[in-house]
Write an enzyme that holds these catalytic residues in place. Structure first.
Site, PDB file in Angstrom:
ATOM      1  CB  CYS A  69      -0.911  -0.070   1.230  1.00  0.00           C
ATOM      2  SG  CYS A  69      -1.606   1.489   1.785  1.00  0.00           S
ATOM      3  CB  CYS A  72       0.435   1.954   4.071  1.00  0.00           C
ATOM      4  SG  CYS A  72      -1.272   1.410   3.972  1.00  0.00           S
TER       5      CYS A  72
END
Ligand code: ZN
Length: 144
Positions: A69, A72
């Site tokens: 991600c 993230c």
């Protein structure tokens, strides 16, 4: 203010108790010796996650993330900066939802990054999407 504080070690899971006055001195885990309040972001596995979110005397904020991600990974240094800023009031941890998918299923997490703030063993609030350090700090302050 309480006299004693109960804190689960985020590294080994040991339940620790120490006087409130020692909070700023940097209390260490009685079992494994890591700093209980060091301003770092601790990597949790599923077992430590469940222990730490159950009933500690300091609030805990958990970053639910995954290596694939991008947002993230972008948020990680922001989260770490917020952890330093809020060192004495809130502990910071993260858990890899790819490695521990049962956690995201149980918490019904549909998108990451997701931050969940816990206090006294209960979920207090969620914040989804990547945020700057200041946004994370104000989210925590607003709910405690
Ligand atoms: Zn420990």
């Amino acid at each position: 203010m309480q006299d004693a504080i109960k804190l689960t070690c985020l590294t080994c899971g040991q339940a620790n108790r120490f006087p409130f006055a020692k909070l700023e001195a940097g209390p260490k885990c009685a079992k494994c010796g890591v700093l209980l309040i060091g301003g770092d972001v601790t990597d949790l596995d599923d077992l430590q996650h469940d222990k730490a979110t159950r009933a500690d005397d300091l609030p805990l904020i958990v970053d639910y993330w995954a290596p694939w991600c991008g947002p993230c990974r972008t948020m990680a240094p922001e989260f770490a900066a917020a952890a330093k800023a809020l060192r004495l009031s809130t502990r910071f941890a993260k858990i890899d939802t790819e490695q521990f998918p049962t956690i995201s299923q149980r918490l019904q997490i549909r998108g990451i990054p997701l931050l969940i703030l816990y206090a006294k063993g209960k979920e207090v609030a969620r914040l989804s999407g990547a945020r700057p350090a200041a946004g994370i700090e104000s989210f925590v302050r607003q709910h405690l």
